[in-house]
Write an enzyme that holds these catalytic residues in place. Structure first.
Site, short mmCIF file in Angstrom:
data_model
loop_
_atom_site.label_atom_id
_atom_site.label_comp_id
_atom_site.label_asym_id
_atom_site.label_seq_id
_atom_site.Cartn_x
_atom_site.Cartn_y
_atom_site.Cartn_z
N GLU A 256 0.88 -1.17 0.00
CA GLU A 256 0.00 0.00 0.00
C GLU A 256 0.91 1.21 0.00
O GLU A 256 1.49 1.57 1.02
CB GLU A 256 -0.92 -0.04 1.23
CG GLU A 256 -2.17 0.81 1.08
CD GLU A 256 -1.89 2.28 1.26
OE1 GLU A 256 -1.77 3.00 0.23
OE2 GLU A 256 -1.80 2.73 2.41
N CYS A 291 -1.39 9.12 2.01
CA CYS A 291 -1.18 8.67 0.64
C CYS A 291 -2.35 8.95 -0.29
O CYS A 291 -2.17 9.18 -1.48
CB CYS A 291 -0.85 7.18 0.63
SG CYS A 291 -2.12 6.15 1.41
N GLU A 391 5.01 12.73 -5.30
CA GLU A 391 4.30 12.88 -4.04
C GLU A 391 5.10 13.78 -3.10
O GLU A 391 6.29 13.53 -2.85
CB GLU A 391 4.08 11.51 -3.40
CG GLU A 391 3.19 11.53 -2.19
CD GLU A 391 2.90 10.14 -1.66
OE1 GLU A 391 1.77 9.90 -1.20
OE2 GLU A 391 3.80 9.27 -1.73
#
Length: 488
Positions: A256, A291, A391
């Site tokens: 994940e 996230c 990110e």
């Protein structure tokens, strides 16, 4: 800054087979993100500690697997109740762990409780397989079995330690596995109380083990022969190393990972609701350190200028400060390295032509000693730029304009990530079309909640593999055996 409460942090220990160990292979000193001051010592698990924890989990696996499903369900329901009863304690631990704002810490405890209860409800309703009979001369009767792996190695992230525990551990235990968890050395406190409550819930010693540690402990856990599956939440660099290590023995893995999730706002949307939701989701959830947050805002050109201005005004109004204050919306980021990374990316974005709307400088004054960065909005961000592609994991929102539906979809799908997608529109048919077109593991429309227990949560591409949540998240912790009975 205001005075914090008198809450006393629990000592950080290794929890192995019911034993609390105060020493390991080294010590990490926890740093309070709100003050920058050194705090509690965190013992770091070494290779021998990892081996002991895995062996403890392996030894009790047969007992836990043979525990009646109803008893496993009852224990997990008790755990959920205990977590709920200790809400205030978990809030304080979350603040101490990573500086999450108090107002945001409460919902994370509620969500964690929901996840535990969800999988407690599945424990006595497990999918046991299917019948595959073949009739006639020479035929056979067949069926499949869904069986627990054994020891699960779980490596959880620093940004939401309680939620990460709740998204992994209950499903694994409900399926009959045992677990060794490595929390980040940066955020060890929530796992300590969670381990205490697992014991209080009546779950046998060794079923759940905690080994705080760094990369050495993580590598030892992943590579241990008795660890039958690995579930990891974190960044892509570490995920590549885990994948490579698991590939040596074809060990299955759930990853994940991160996201650069697009939030598409069409001109026919409820713009007031879209603006508030988009801004809060970008900054008010863990100061942007999650996230699945909508960190790319794609806005239709006919409303672009006014919408950008509204976003900037809302972002600038969010109180940033001491996470203990109930009025604080945005607390600190995790550490000094995060501040430096975030600020560097903001600077490079402006050099590449992005327009700074608000924020963009580390906060000083009473907040100077902590790791505080304000909600930062950058408009006119080029789709190919670093800020649109990488990110940030901090309170930074990149805004880009689009002309029509086709361009919006192309922009949304124009990164290597594929975790979440967000859509705002008043046109139901458009919502369906765009939802089907987005290359993401999850899509929410018009403010629906994301990452809830009853739906699978996972990504594609650089956002990882596998699922947490829903029946799919439970099935990650089974392997399938095919069985047939002949006529002999």
């Amino acid at each position: 800054m205001t005075t914090t409460t008198d809450f006393v942090l629990p000592p950080v220990t290794l929890r192995i087979g019911g034993e609390a160990r105060t020493t390991g292979a080294g010590v990490h000193t926890h740093i309070n993100p709100a003050t920058g001051k050194a705090g509690a010592p965190v013992p770091l698990a070494g290779v021998s500690d990892v081996d002991d924890a895995v062996n403890a989990a392996h030894q009790v696996f047969a007992v836990w697997r043979a525990t009646p499903a109803g008893a496993r369900s009852k224990a997990l329901l008790k755990l959920a109740q205990l977590v709920e009863e200790h809400t205030e304690d978990f809030v304080e631990l979350a603040i101490a762990d990573n500086g999450i704002a108090r107002s945001n810490a409460y919902p994370t405890v509620t969500a964690a409780t929901d996840w535990i209860r969800y999988y407690a409800g599945w424990a006595d309703k497990l999918p046991l397989g299917r019948i595959t009979s073949v009739v006639g001369a020479g035929g056979s009767f067949g069926h499949t079995l869904r069986q627990p792996y054994g020891v699960i190695g779980a490596i959880i992230t620093w940004n939401a330690p309680l939620m990460s525990l709740a998204m992994k551990v209950p499903a694994a235990l409900a399926a009959g596995n045992t677990v060794v968890v490595k929390p980040s050395e940066l955020t060890p406190f929530s796992a300590m109380l969670f381990a205490d409550l697992v014991t209080e819930a009546g779950i046998p010693d060794g079923v759940f083990n905690v080994i705080p540690g760094g990369p050495e402990a993580g590598a030892a856990l992943v590579e241990h022969k008795l660890v039958k599956k690995v579930t990891f939440t974190g960044g892509p660099d570490t995920a590549r190393k885990i994948s490579a290590a698991c590939a040596k023995t074809f060990k299955p893995v759930v990853l994940e990972l991160g996201g650069k999730s697009a939030n598409l706002v069409f001109a026919d949307a409820d713009l007031e609701a879209a603006a508030m939701h988009s801004t809060f989701m970008a900054f008010g959830i863990m100061s942007g350190q999650a996230c699945a947050l909508p960190t790319r805002l794609l806005v239709q050109d006919s409303i672009y200028d006014a919408f950008v201005a509204t976003i900037g005004q809302i972002a600038a109004s969010f109180p940033v400060g001491d996470p203990q204050d109930i009025g604080t919306v945005c607390g600190p980021v995790i550490n000094e390295a995060a501040i430096e990374r975030i600020h560097s990316m903001v600077g490079r974005a402006q050099e590449e032509g992005a327009r700074l709307v608000t924020g963009g400088q580390r906060l000083a004054g009473d907040l100077a000693d902590g790791f505080f960065y304000p909600p930062t909005v950058l408009a006119d961000v080029a789709p190919s730029s670093e800020l649109a592609q990488k990110e940030v994991f901090g309170p930074v929102l990149a805004i880009t304009r689009f002309s029509d539906e086709a361009e919006a979809i192309a922009l949304a799908n124009g990164t290597d990530y594929g975790l979440s997608g967000y859509i705002w529109t008043g046109d139901a048919r458009r919502a369906i079309r765009v939802t089907e077109a987005l290359e993401t593991g999850e899509v929410t429309v018009n403010g629906a909640m994301n990452a809830v227990a009853e739906r699978p949560f996972g990504g594609i591409g650089h956002s990882g593999t596998g699922n947490e949540g829903g029946l799919e998240g439970l099935e990650e912790f089974f392997w399938t055996k095919s069985v047939a009975y002949g006529n002999g």
